[in-house]
Design a protein around this motif. Structure first.
Motif, short mmCIF file in Angstrom:
data_model
loop_
_atom_site.label_atom_id
_atom_site.label_comp_id
_atom_site.label_asym_id
_atom_site.label_seq_id
_atom_site.Cartn_x
_atom_site.Cartn_y
_atom_site.Cartn_z
N SER A 214 4.69 -51.82 40.19
CA SER A 214 5.15 -53.07 40.79
C SER A 214 6.57 -53.39 40.34
N GLN A 215 6.88 -53.11 39.10
CA GLN A 215 8.23 -53.36 38.62
C GLN A 215 9.24 -52.46 39.33
N VAL B 205 9.98 -53.88 42.78
CA VAL B 205 10.88 -55.03 42.69
C VAL B 205 12.32 -54.54 42.51
N GLU B 206 12.54 -53.56 41.68
CA GLU B 206 13.90 -53.08 41.44
C GLU B 206 14.49 -52.42 42.68
N GLN C 243 15.49 -55.18 45.08
CA GLN C 243 16.67 -55.88 44.56
C GLN C 243 17.95 -55.05 44.75
N LEU D 126 10.86 -59.08 48.56
CA LEU D 126 11.16 -59.21 47.13
C LEU D 126 10.22 -60.24 46.48
N GLN D 127 10.00 -61.37 47.16
CA GLN D 127 9.09 -62.38 46.61
C GLN D 127 7.67 -61.84 46.47
N ILE E 182 7.58 -59.40 43.54
CA ILE E 182 7.61 -60.11 42.25
C ILE E 182 6.23 -60.70 41.93
N ALA E 183 5.59 -61.26 42.95
CA ALA E 183 4.24 -61.83 42.74
C ALA E 183 3.25 -60.73 42.35
N ARG F 46 4.01 -57.93 40.86
CA ARG F 46 4.35 -57.50 39.50
C ARG F 46 3.81 -58.49 38.47
N ASP F 47 3.97 -59.79 38.74
CA ASP F 47 3.49 -60.81 37.79
C ASP F 47 1.96 -60.76 37.66
#
Length: 354
Positions: free
Chosen positions: A106-107, A110-111, A114, A141-142, A145-146, A148-149
């Motif tokens: 997930s990270q 996101v990268e 981005q 992206l949102q 991020i969700a 990943r969190d």
């Protein structure tokens, strides 16, 4: 001749009767002179309270069933039953390799998004970039991020921590066991303060108030009490039992009491101050008529009295006796009104018991 023989026979009988009568008189005189040994005390003034006695069940106001949030193998257990833990302390660790892989993936997503957004934003010719593409990347992206969190949260939840400060009361799993989501792992309870749950009859509702004093007796074999206070009073009455619920606040810093225990409770309703008090064991109860034996010279006079509040071994006397008088507290079972008595001191009683 016949009358003479009758006279000879009656004469010995007469002597026997006379001797018997003399013996009875001497015995009666001895009984009259015999003094009954008694122990006495002085009537004093003091405070006596009125109590309502009942039973209470102790509950822990702070308790927590610690469950798993993720499925996995129990890698380690850091506490055992009886251990005291703080809020946030690590209790156990669950294998979270799969969750860590999901977090890394997930990270990376996101990268990537981005980087793409940064590349488009740096382009000098904005005409080649559509607004829809930029908006879609922003939404992606949102979402990334969700995701990943959420993966990071699952990794964090593999570290099982105590939600409260307290003591580990139960441990339900062993190291190496497979735990499913929401399985019970530990039961943690805080017993620094306990709640005493009392159910009182409706008639007592008007006699209670918040902050009212109460005493708890955990052991029937001991008189040691624990001070408690009325914390909450239920405003409703159970129509089936005719009782209402009262919650007592019971301090328990020394951990002598345990949740789930049954205790005897005495709720203090009222206190009479500076009243005449006597030991309850000095009172003679005959046909619901209460009396005390009062020392009058060498005799003990039976005097009827009226009783008030009783607290433990002390009872209030509202009429029939005055402070400073001497009353019998031991030996009164053998007394009658105006019996001759011999007052024995506490020292004499102690010596006799040795």
């Amino acid at each position: 001749m016949e009358s003479l023989s009758k006279f000879k026979l009656a004469l010995p009988l007469l002597f026997v009767a006379v001797l018997s009568a003399c013996g009875n008189e001497e015995k009666a005189k001895e009984e009259e002179k015999y003094a009954i040994p008694v122990e006495t005390t002085t009537v004093i003034q003091g405070d006596v309270s009125s109590f309502y006695s009942t039973t209470a069940t102790l509950e822990a106001p702070l308790e927590a069933n610690v469950v798993t949030r993720i499925s996995g193998l129990i890698e380690s257990i850091n506490v055992e039953e009886g251990d005291r833990v703080t809020k946030g302390q690590l209790l156990a660790v669950i294998d979270a390799k799969r969750q860590r892989y999901d977090l890394a993936r997930s990270q990376a997503e996101v990268e990537i998004i981005q980087q793409e957004l940064n590349r488009l934003k740096k382009m000098s010719n904005k005409e080649f970039i559509s607004a829809d593409s930029m908006a879609k990347l922003e939404y992606n992206l949102q979402a990334a991020i969700a995701k990943r969190d959420l993966a990071a949260l699952q990794v964090e939840e593999s570290m099982v921590r105590s939600p409260i400060e307290g003591v580990v009361a139960k441990r339900f799993v062993k190291q190496g066991n497979m735990a499913k989501e929401f399985d019970d792992l530990f039961y943690v309870v805080n017993q620094d303060e306990l709640y005493g749950i009392v159910h009182l009859p409706e008639i007592q509702l008007n006699s209670l108030r918040l902050g009212q004093d109460a005493q708890l007796f955990a052991n029937k074999q001991t008189d040691n009490s624990i001070d408690a206070k009325v914390l909450r009073i239920s405003p409703i009455v159970d129509p089936q039992s005719g009782t209402f619920k009262v919650t007592l606040s019971v301090p328990n810093q020394d951990a002598k009491l345990k949740a789930g225990m049954f205790t005897r409770v005495e709720l203090r309703y009222d206190t009479h101050t500076n009243v005449i008090t006597v030991p309850y064991n000095a009172v003679v109860n005959q046909d619901n008529q209460f009396a005390l034996y009062v020392i009058d010279g060498e005799n003990a006079s039976r005097r009827e009295v009226t009783l008030g509040y009783r607290e433990a071994d002390t009872v209030e006397v509202t009429a029939g006796i005055e402070p400073g008088e001497q009353i019998v507290i031991r030996g009164h079972q053998n007394l009658k009104d105006q019996s001759l008595v011999e007052v024995i001191s506490e020292l004499d009683v102690a010596r006799a018991q040795q």
